[in-house]
Design an enzyme around this catalytic site. Structure first.
Site, mmCIF file in Angstrom:
data_model
loop_
_atom_site.group_PDB
_atom_site.id
_atom_site.type_symbol
_atom_site.label_atom_id
_atom_site.label_comp_id
_atom_site.label_asym_id
_atom_site.label_seq_id
_atom_site.Cartn_x
_atom_site.Cartn_y
_atom_site.Cartn_z
ATOM 1 N N ARG A 170 8.841 76.241 -100.746
ATOM 2 C CA ARG A 170 8.755 77.606 -100.216
ATOM 3 C C ARG A 170 10.143 78.124 -99.823
ATOM 4 O O ARG A 170 10.436 79.311 -99.984
ATOM 5 C CB ARG A 170 7.784 77.688 -99.036
ATOM 6 N N GLU B 288 2.680 84.745 -90.992
ATOM 7 C CA GLU B 288 4.059 84.275 -91.087
ATOM 8 C C GLU B 288 5.106 85.352 -91.356
ATOM 9 O O GLU B 288 6.203 85.294 -90.792
ATOM 10 C CB GLU B 288 4.157 83.218 -92.201
#
Lengths: 806, 495
Positions: A347, A751
């Protein structure tokens, strides 16, 4: 008077129609708000204890690295209140709780890998007795200390990594020439031939989750050798799996339940497992209920956190700041084991682009092994680390060119119909970064305030201001394809009330509220008629972690699917009676009705359905469509869509001490069509403040020789308080729908807004730069503590040598 | 049935309860959660830093001398404190209110309703603690007919950590709660119960004594000089919770009437050893307004309402924030041994790391602070990673008296720079007699570098400590120089 009852019941008009607000899109309070404020919300430690409950505490390695020679179990057994002492030898199944690579012992065996590693468990009649005995670890452990590697750069130099490196190289020119194998050379050429080149390093600290409720598991023996485990976890199914493996029993003998967590933030995704396993092991061994609730210091010492990163970068760019070629090496501190570090690095690599088109880019991700806690998930999951280095690089380029950093950012935005392929080959089709940042720059008066900051700084010798606008583009979905699925169960009882269970967990984010809203909407009911229950592996099987911001995307869709099946059955029944098509029956306002005015109360229809033997409960399932990912080449479509946002922060910095204050923050964030604006704004603001803490006050310090974590509790590890939030603090939702078919066209929110806090860090860098000559490059590391700030100030002040880069 | 001497009585849920205390270091939170199964109050850190366990302890108003920052209502004086580091026996004769009491009438308290309405909870774990701090604040303002502004609220809530919300909705709930209808704290009848309790003998067993007057205390300390003196337990609580340190015998100062007062004594402000930090700082700030920022930053309200100023001095941590300020002010300790007392200037009290000049059987009765002869300028600075409730990397107490443009007298004391808080003798010498010019400042900064050899630790490096201490001296010069002194707004980010 305010009555103690769920406050989410709007007044009902005659006939049961809801006055006013629909279930979806309104700012409903958190489903547990009243329970929270009265202290009646149960967390695991608040559950009534069963008679005979014992308490566990863990004995921890006193050294960062060493060989374990033995444990004096007999000495521990003599301590007051101690019932049993368990070591790795007592684990009947697999001594491992690693989520991906199976390199994570529950209790240490031969090698001690970090200071704080659990080696044994004491089971005692009270928690205090267990803790007092476990604190004897140094006395009862026999071990041979070995040299420890504590620095990520040292581990990298030694070539010790928890998994092999990941390289993501993308060259538009090599692709165009049909020669992808020469991509690395093309990137190198792009940097070398660019009109300007800069290189630098950037050091970024980790972050402790500091969920207010520490890790806890309470294991209850069941008949037939089974176990029920109450666990504060974001991932009940994984807890079920690891407990079953550790005890060498089948998954169907283990039931894991989580009503709610007192915060998770990623820290209870994989790392609740060790505690679930120990409580289960002890409960099974002693056939008694066993609770393991960590003291906060032990929680810090045992569990990992957000990965700190070291970056080395090189960039080639033109006079406008277009990033023509870019190479970056990312060293993410894994700690002693892999845990979730591999997907965290994936990520990170997939967010180095943030909102920018990188035509020629080479990224190298390494996960060095250190003798410290194993780092894990934390809100953003590597994305913030990957994106921040590029923001620092663009800031550095802007200062080098003497241009406003926002102008350089604008020069590099992803395009909407071209310049829109990510380094991992996904096309960005929903790009709104330009209009969003333009709107924020206007509403927050970026240009005027930029001038005002300059005027202030010119006349202020001691205090300097800084200003920054930073963007966010964040990919939504698990990079690992198969996690992008969810299940739900919806029960309609004969009184017309509705119970929902889904695969997600409630950690404060309001997931249960949103899912209940979705179900209430489908059935046309007031929200008060729908209730979500505890996450429970015996209800919905094989769930994914509530993580990657996907909770309401996945579980909302699954619950909608379940509710629609029930609604359709009810519509069929009503349509038969009314002699119309089922599609003509609508559910709203607590009624089923037809366009020509025939109607029946939902409760009455449910009664009829029951008597007609219509199934009034249903399962639901959802799998995110269109995703694919090649782990070898790091290419594909890992993300269903992107969430966007931007923030402007203004800071005031004391150049004598490095103390600073956030003066103003303006946030504009994209949540698509919001399911619940109040919950979404809560997530955005909370993430911003949490991100600000990560980049400023929250410093992790390990003793350089012993490897002891010195910042081991809120006394020494400082998360923001109410006074750190500026008086001028605005948060707005950016209008618009998700272009993808998500639940009610909303977007994930957990997030992405954490990255809004980049604006605080870069505003501080801006303020430090005001202490030096034009074009100076403050060598500011994160977290920007007063000490880090003063060091950077001293480096740029006249007379100091200005290092290149950040 | 005969009762063990280790039984205490306090008001809880509207009635007096008799609670056996087998271990005097058992915390109020342990009792609530494990014995009373009242699980609304949460344990977040067990060290008084997160506030999730905030409860309100009430005493009879008559027992709490004026001036005090306790919230006074219904004949009671109320204080928010952390239950995790409050030892259970210290509740004797008092009333304990927890989050469960707020809605005991069946209706939400205004603080609770405002938290619901403004989306002030997410995970909810910190929420009961916030509700209690807010309820204390609500009681104060409802009683006084006033309302807090946002800044006061943020200060009021600085001892409560929330990891979810980012605080904005909690602050808005705090601003709105005084507009909410709803019940006040259930204080009715408590004062009568406490009056009745007052007639009973105070608990005393070998492990825990709580003398009620100074002679009894002095006798107890003389009789058992090895016993641990306990005031607010804001540090001693951690010895128990985190270090499992055995404390076989405790002598509690909290009920000693003579030690609870702040008084003016012929040009000296006398602050008794049992005076809570909150009250002591308020008194200091009323004489020296420049200390207001230090007051705000010295721990959070639940710790300031429990801990004592003298406790902070007696503890003698090199990073305690009270000692530098009080040394700069020229404070003197009054020490007592039996019926003998002696005075010792604070700057002579510390000998070495955590070592002081107290003799066996002797204790600090009070700290006496000169009320400031005219001409003195006093300032206190603190540097930490976080504004609130953080242990200082460096803190400074700075005082000087100018005679025209020359420095007639100076007292500079620093914390975080050595094994004890101490005065910067070299820097002081560089100042006295000199004109307060930049050249003098530089000379003092130069001397300061030789005054201290600070350590590197988790809070700061030695280099930073040196630089920041010099920076504080410079800030002070800008603020106090005879010509063109700079206003605070140009010098301090928090001004």
């Amino acid at each position: 008077m305010n009555t103690v009852s769920p406050s989410d019941s709007p007044p009902l008009a005659a006939g049961g129609a809801v006055v006013g607000q629909p279930a979806v899109g309104q700012p409903w309070p958190h489903e547990s708000a009243t329970l929270h404020v009265t202290g009646r919300a149960h967390y695991v430690d608040d559950l009534p204890e069963l008679a005979g409950t014992l308490h566990a505490a863990l004995g921890l390695s006193p050294v960062a690295h060493g060989r374990l020679l033995g444990v004096d179990v007999h000495a521990l057994r003599r301590e007051p209140g101690v019932v049993a002492v368990l070591t790795a030898a007592d684990i009947p199944g697999r001594n491992d709780c690693g989520p991906i690579v199976h390199d994570d012992p529950i209790l240490a065996t031969d090698e001690l890998r970090y200071l704080g590693q659990p080696v044994f468990a004491v089971i005692a009649t009270t928690r205090e007795a267990a803790r007092r005995a476990a604190a004897q670890a140094r006395r009862v452990l026999q071990f041979e200390p070995w040299p420890a590697v504590l620095s990520v750069r040292q581990a990298h130099a030694a070539g010790d990594h928890v998994v092999p490196p990941m390289h993501l190289v993308r060259s538009q020119s090599a692709d165009a020439a049909g020669a992808p194998d020469t991509a690395a050379a093309s990137v190198r050429r792009a940097i070398d031939q660019a009109p300007h080149r800069l290189a630098g390093s950037f050091s970024l600290g980790g972050q402790e989750q500091l969920y207010l409720e520490g890790q806890i598991s309470y294991a209850l023996p069941q008949d037939d050798g089974g176990l029920k485990v109450h666990c504060s976890t974001q991932h009940p199914s994984e807890m079920q799996t690891v407990v079953a493996h550790a005890l060498a029993i089948a998954a169907h003998q283990v039931q894991v339940e989580c009503r709610r967590m007192g915060g998770g933030f990623g820290g209870k995704e994989s790392q609740s497992a060790l505690f679930a396993c120990v409580a289960a092991l002890a409960a099974k061994a002693l056939n008694r209920p066993v609770k393991l609730r960590l003291d906060r210091d032990d929680d810090f010492l045992i569990t990992g956190r957000r990965h700190g990163f070291e970056f080395d970068w090189e960039a080639g760019f033109d006079d406008e700041g277009h990033l023509l070629g870019y190479e970056v090496t990312l060293l993410g501190q894994a700690g002693h084991s892999a845990d979730l570090s591999p997907p965290v690095m994936t990520r990170a690599l997939c967010h180095v682009d943030n909102a920018y088109w990188l035509p020629e880019v080479a990224m190298h991700g390494y996960l060095p092994r250190t003798h410290t806690q194993s780092n894990t998930a934390f809100r953003g999951f590597g994305g913030p680390q990957g994106a921040l280095v590029t923001e620092v690089v663009l800031d550095t380029i802007a200062r080098h060119l003497g241009r406003d950093p926002l102008a350089v950012r604008r020069a590099n935005w992803y395009g909407r119909s071209e310049r829109h392929t990510t380094p991992y080959r996904q096309t960005v089709t929903d790009n709104i970064i330009e209009p969003l940042t333009d709107e924020l720059a206007r509403s927050a008066r970026y240009a005027e305030r930029r001038d005002a900051v300059q005027v202030f700084n010119a006349s202020s010798p001691i205090l300097k201001k800084g200003l920054a606008l930073t963007p966010v583009k964040f990919g939504i979905s698990f990079n690992v394809n198969h996690f992008n699925q969810a299940g739900a169960l919806v029960h309609v009882y004969v009184d017309g009330s509705v119970l929902v269970n889904h695969g997600g967990t409630e950690m404060g984010q309001g997931l249960n509220t949103k899912v209940a809203q979705v179900v209430a909407h489908e059935l046309g009911l007031p929200l008060s008629r729908v209730r979500c229950t505890a996450a429970d592996t015996s209800k919905v099987a094989n769930t994914s972690a509530t993580a990657a911001s996907t909770g309401s995307d996945l579980n909302g869709k699954a619950a909608q699917h379940a509710a629609r099946q029930i609604r359709d059955r009810l519509a069929t029944l009503a349509a038969a009676a009314w002699e119309c098509a089922p599609e003509q029956v609508a559910f709203a306002g607590g009624q089923a009705r037809t366009p020509d005015g025939r109607h029946i109360a939902f409760d009455a229809l449910v009664q009829q359905a029951y008597q007609a033997r219509v199934q009034l409960w249903s399962d639901g399932f959802y799998a995110t469509p269109g995703l694919h990912w090649d782990r070898q080449t790091l290419t594909g479509r890992p993300f269903f869509y992107f969430a966007y946002g931007a923030a402007v922060s203004e800071v005031l910095l004391d150049t004598l001490t490095g103390e600073w204050k956030l003066l103003q923050a303006d946030l504009l964030h994209d949540v698509g069509s919001s399911l619940n604006p109040a919950l979404d704004i809560g997530q955005i603001e909370g993430a911003f403040v949490q991100g600000m803490g990560w980049l400023t006050t929250e410093e992790l310090v390990w003793h350089p020789e012993s490897g002891a974590l010195l910042t081991h509790a809120p006394s020494t590890y400082k998360i923001p308080t109410a006074n750190d939030v500026p008086l001028a603090f605005t948060t707005r939702l950016y209008g618009g729908e998700n272009t993808e078919d998500t639940i009610h066209r909303s977007k994930a929110v957990g997030e992405p807004p954490l990255l809004l806090a980049f604006s605080v860090f870069l505003a501080l860098r801006d303020a430090v730069a005001a202490c030096g000559a034009p074009g100076c490059q403050p060598p500011l590391s994160a977290p920007a503590t007063p000490e880090a700030l003063l060091r950077a100030i001293r480096a740029v002040q006249p007379g100091a040598a200005t290092p290149t880069g950040a | 049935m005969s009762e063990s001497p280790a039984t205490i009585r306090f008001a809880f849920r509207g009635e007096v309860v008799a609670v056996p205390v087998p271990d005097p270091t058992r915390s109020v939170l342990q009792w609530l959660r494990e014995d009373a199964r009242a699980c609304g109050s949460k344990e977040g850190c067990a060290e008084g830093d997160c506030g999730a366990c905030t409860v309100i302890v009430a005493e009879l108003d008559d027992d709490v001398p004026h001036p005090s920052q306790a919230v006074r209502s219904a004949g009671l004086a109320l204080r928010p404190v952390n239950a995790c580091i409050r030892f259970l026996p210290t509740l004797h004769g008092k009333a304990l209110l927890t989050v469960e009491d707020l809605a005991s009438t069946g209706s939400l308290h205004p603080a609770q309703q405002a938290l619901v309405d403004h989306h002030g909870s997410q995970c909810g774990f910190c929420t009961p603690g916030f509700a209690m701090s807010m309820a204390a604040c609500h009681e104060h303002h409802a009683q006084a007919g006033t309302r807090p502004n946002r800044q006061e609220l943020a200060d009021t809530l600085s001892g409560n950590l929330c990891r979810c919300t980012g605080y904005r909705p909690i602050l808005e709930a705090g601003l709105a709660m005084l507009d909410q209808p709803g019940p006040r704290l259930p204080l009715h009848g408590l004062a009568e119960q406490l009056q009745a309790l007052r007639q009973q003998a105070r608990p005393a067993w070998p492990a825990f004594t709580a003398p009620g007057d100074l002679p009894s205390l002095a006798a107890a300390v003389q009789h058992d000089p090895e016993a641990t003196l306990l005031a607010g337990a804001t540090d001693i609580g951690l010895w128990v919770n985190k270090q499992f340190r055995p404390l076989p015998r405790l002598i509690h100062l909290g009920d000693v009437t003579e030690l609870r007062t702040i008084s003016d004594e012929g040009g000296w402000l006398r602050i008794g050893a049992a005076v809570p930090l909150e009250d002591a700082w308020a008194a200091l700030v009323s004489h020296w307004p420049a200390l207001a920022e230090m007051h705000r930053r010295f721990a959070g309200p639940p710790v300031r309402h429990a801990g004592t100023l003298v406790g902070n001095l007696a503890n003698g941590s090199p990073i305690g924030d009270a000692a530098p300020v009080l040394m700069a002010l020229g404070a003197v300790l009054r020490l007592r041994h039996g019926d003998q007392t002696r005075d010792l200037p604070l700057d002579e009290f510390y000998v070495d790391y955590m070592k002081n000049r107290l003799q066996r059987g002797e204790f600090i009765e009070a700290v006496r602070v000169p009320e400031g002869p005219p001409g003195w300028q006093v300032q206190a600075y603190k540097i930490s990673k976080r504004f609130d409730c953080d242990i200082s990397a460096v803190s400074a107490g700075l005082a000087l008296r100018l005679d025209g443009e020359r420095i007639a007298e100076a007292r500079l004391a620093f914390g975080g720079m050595a094994a004890t808080v101490k005065r910067a003798a070299g820097a002081e010498a560089a100042l006295v007699g000199q004109p307060w010019t930049e050249a003098t400042l530089r000379a003092a900064q130069h001397a300061l570098a030789s005054d201290f050899s600070p350590l590197t630790d988790l809070r700061a490096s030695a280099d930073y400590r040196r630089q920041a201490a010099a920076g504080l001296l410079e800030r002070w010069w800008w603020a106090t120089r005879p010509h063109q002194a700079m206003p605070a707004t140009m010098l301090r980010v928090w001004a």
